[in-house]
Scaffold this motif. Structure first.
Motif, PDB file in Angstrom:
ATOM      1  N   SER A   1       0.823  -1.205   0.000  1.00 42.27           N
ATOM      2  CA  SER A   1       0.000   0.000   0.000  1.00 42.27           C
ATOM      3  C   SER A   1       0.859   1.257   0.000  1.00 42.27           C
ATOM      4  O   SER A   1       0.552   2.231  -0.697  1.00 42.27           O
ATOM      5  CB  SER A   1      -0.926  -0.012   1.218  1.00 42.27           C
ATOM      6  OG  SER A   1      -1.677   1.176   1.296  1.00 42.27           O
TER       7      SER A   1
ATOM      8  N   ARG B   1       0.289   8.545  -1.772  1.00 43.27           N
ATOM      9  CA  ARG B   1       0.832   9.540  -2.702  1.00 43.27           C
ATOM     10  C   ARG B   1       1.834  10.484  -2.038  1.00 43.27           C
ATOM     11  O   ARG B   1       2.752  10.978  -2.687  1.00 43.27           O
ATOM     12  CB  ARG B   1      -0.308  10.359  -3.308  1.00 43.27           C
ATOM     13  CG  ARG B   1      -1.248   9.517  -4.177  1.00 43.27           C
ATOM     14  CD  ARG B   1      -2.260  10.390  -4.889  1.00 43.27           C
ATOM     15  NE  ARG B   1      -3.115   9.587  -5.767  1.00 43.27           N
ATOM     16  CZ  ARG B   1      -4.058  10.103  -6.545  1.00 43.27           C
ATOM     17  NH1 ARG B   1      -4.271  11.426  -6.545  1.00 43.27           N
ATOM     18  NH2 ARG B   1      -4.793   9.309  -7.308  1.00 43.27           N
TER      19      ARG B   1
ATOM     20  N   THR C   1       2.336   1.668  -3.621  1.00 41.11           N
ATOM     21  CA  THR C   1       1.461   1.817  -4.779  1.00 41.11           C
ATOM     22  C   THR C   1       0.284   2.767  -4.569  1.00 41.11           C
ATOM     23  O   THR C   1      -0.289   3.244  -5.547  1.00 41.11           O
ATOM     24  CB  THR C   1       0.908   0.436  -5.180  1.00 41.11           C
ATOM     25  OG1 THR C   1       0.178  -0.136  -4.073  1.00 41.11           O
ATOM     26  CG2 THR C   1       2.043  -0.502  -5.554  1.00 41.11           C
ATOM     27  N   ARG C   2      -0.106   3.035  -3.310  1.00 41.08           N
ATOM     28  CA  ARG C   2      -1.306   3.835  -3.068  1.00 41.08           C
ATOM     29  C   ARG C   2      -1.039   5.153  -2.353  1.00 41.08           C
ATOM     30  O   ARG C   2      -1.725   6.139  -2.618  1.00 41.08           O
ATOM     31  CB  ARG C   2      -2.314   3.018  -2.256  1.00 41.08           C
ATOM     32  CG  ARG C   2      -2.834   1.795  -2.996  1.00 41.08           C
ATOM     33  CD  ARG C   2      -3.904   1.095  -2.193  1.00 41.08           C
ATOM     34  NE  ARG C   2      -4.429  -0.090  -2.880  1.00 41.08           N
ATOM     35  CZ  ARG C   2      -5.388  -0.869  -2.418  1.00 41.08           C
ATOM     36  NH1 ARG C   2      -5.952  -0.589  -1.254  1.00 41.08           N
ATOM     37  NH2 ARG C   2      -5.802  -1.921  -3.106  1.00 41.08           N
TER      38      ARG C   2
END
Length: 345
Positions: free
Chosen positions: A285, A291, A288-289
């Motif tokens: 997470s 920001r 990839t998630r």
């Protein structure tokens, strides 16, 4: 003279063996697997016990707590270590296993296992129940997809909320299929409601726990991961340093060295599988998630460029365990910039 005890625990009965310091068997018997029955045997004043060993297992925490509260020198030993020691015996019986464990206590050849506190055991039970109900609900959904696919009815990509409506839409006008799917939908809904109730209990526990809230300041770490980490580690002081947490959770490579051969394999996968999976998901997470940029994500991205994404996720999962342990011990929150962070993983 010193005496040493070994307990081979099963669901109904426990084999007990007591040896003296020369290795001679002083007493052997079977008693019901209950602390009170064991105490009647182990608290014999004629046989003062120096150490009592029992192998880690389903009943070990309950029996360990009962014997320890009575003041007995009980030790919970590591399962793989005990298996390797007892493997040398020709015949495997409960009686021989109890003798072998007693011998391990006598020669001081054992690896103790930390027995969790009652609070951590209850939290782990909540996590396990939540995961169990979730897996059963997902299994029913997947089976329903497979059953309908036999008739050319494809559910497709649909979320948890819209799953019920999608199934009813597919079987509309087919009374025979609807008679099968509707009861399955009712069972799935019951599981989903139970999962929601258990998840709310989990959130309530995390909300009242200062350590869990602090661990959640790490990007990618949510309430489930933070609660699982505190219940798994239990007592952070039992690790000599934060770097020892990674190997304990099976997140370091397995080594096989002999002479000139030195093989570095995949991660060992020892320790708690649930915690290891949650750390992997948290690392995934974060990469990839999440920001918002941080020194930790920058480090993991550099690893991904050199070694690939999968190895970077595993490396980040190990580093997350180190950081979480250090934050727990130091009482600090996550630092987003490297210049401000005191964590040295």
């Amino acid at each position: 003279m010193n005496y040493y005890g070994g307990l081979d625990v099963s669901v109904k009965e426990t084999s007990v063996c007591i040896l003296d310091e020369t290795g001679m068997v002083c007493r052997e018997l079977k008693v019901p697997s209950h602390p009170e029955d064991l105490l009647k045997v182990l608290k014999d004043p004629a046989l003062p016990l120096e150490r009592i060993g029992l192998e880690a297992g389903p009943l070990s925490q309950w029996l360990f707590s009962g014997l320890a509260e009575a003041g007995l020198p009980v030790i919970c030993i590591e399962t793989r270590h005990a298996k390797a020691f007892l493997k040398a015996q020709v015949n495997k019986t409960d009686r021989n296993d109890a003798r072998g464990i007693a011998q391990m206590m006598r020669v001081n050849l054992f690896r103790p296992v930390h027995v969790k506190t009652l609070t951590s055991q209850k939290r782990r039970m909540l996590l396990t129940a939540r995961k169990l109900v979730q897996e059963k609900a997902i299994a029913i959904e997947n089976d329903m997809r497979g059953l309908l696919r036999n008739f050319g009815l494809k559910v497709g990509v649909v979320g948890t909320v819209g799953f019920d409506a999608r199934i009813r839409e597919l079987v509309e006008g087919m009374a025979d299929l609807a008679g099968i799917m509707v009861p399955l939908l009712a069972a799935r809904q019951k599981l989903r409601d139970t999962f929601t109730a258990l998840h709310r209990q989990l959130l309530s526990v995390v909300r009242d726990d200062e350590v869990c809230r602090r661990l959640m300041t790490i990007p990618g770490v949510g309430p489930v991961t933070s609660l699982a980490f505190t219940s798994t580690i239990d007592v952070p002081a039992r690790f000599k340093n934060s770097k020892a947490v990674g190997p304990a959770l099976g997140l370091t490579p397995r080594l096989n060295q002999s002479g000139e051969s030195n093989c570095v394999g995949r991660i060992s996968l020892c320790g708690d599988a649930m915690m290891r999976t949650l750390l992997y998901e948290a690392a995934q997470s974060l990469l990839t998630r999440v920001r918002k940029w941080s020194w930790l994500k920058a480090w993991a991205m550099n690893v991904a460029k050199r070694r690939g994404l999968q190895k970077a996720i595993v490396a980040l999962a190990r580093r997350l365990s180190v950081i979480m342990h250090r934050m727990w011990r130091d009482g600090t929150e996550f630092r987003w910039t490297r210049q401000d962070t005191p964590v040295a993983a």
